[in-house]
Design an enzyme around this catalytic site. Structure first.
Site, PDB file in Angstrom:
ATOM      1  N   PRO A   2      -3.703   7.703   1.572  1.00 52.99           N
ATOM      2  CG  PRO A   2      -2.770   7.687   3.695  1.00 52.99           C
ATOM      3  CD  PRO A   2      -4.077   7.647   2.980  1.00 52.99           C
ATOM      4  CG  PHE A   3      -0.336   4.330  -3.510  1.00 52.69           C
ATOM      5  CD1 PHE A   3      -1.136   3.276  -3.903  1.00 52.69           C
ATOM      6  CD2 PHE A   3       0.957   4.406  -4.001  1.00 52.69           C
ATOM      7  CE1 PHE A   3      -0.654   2.315  -4.787  1.00 52.69           C
ATOM      8  CE2 PHE A   3       1.440   3.459  -4.883  1.00 52.69           C
ATOM      9  CZ  PHE A   3       0.634   2.410  -5.273  1.00 52.69           C
TER      10      PHE A   3
END
EC number: 5.3.2.-
Length: 68
Positions: A2-3
């Site tokens: 995830p970013f």
């Protein structure tokens, strides 16, 4: 992997507040989606109020109007 990109106006968020945002966003992804905190990236961008617009005005103008 995830970013998360958090954008806030540059108005004095402290290092501790930013730390809490990073920890909180990381924990939220772990709790809700089961994402591994070790591979979760969180970036905080601070934007000058002259560069953030709402309703056709920049935040600097809106803040000045609110003080009147």
């Amino acid at each position: 992997m995830p970013f998360v990109n958090i954008r806030i106006t540059r108005e004095g968020a402290t290092a501790e507040q930013k730390k809490q945002l990073i920890e909180g966003a990381t924990q939220l992804l772990a709790d809700v989606l089961g994402k591994n905190p070790a591979t979760t990236f969180v970036i905080i961008d601070e934007v000058d109020t002259d560069n953030w617009g709402i309703g056709g005005k920049n935040v600097t103008e809106l803040r000045a109007e609110a003080k009147k």
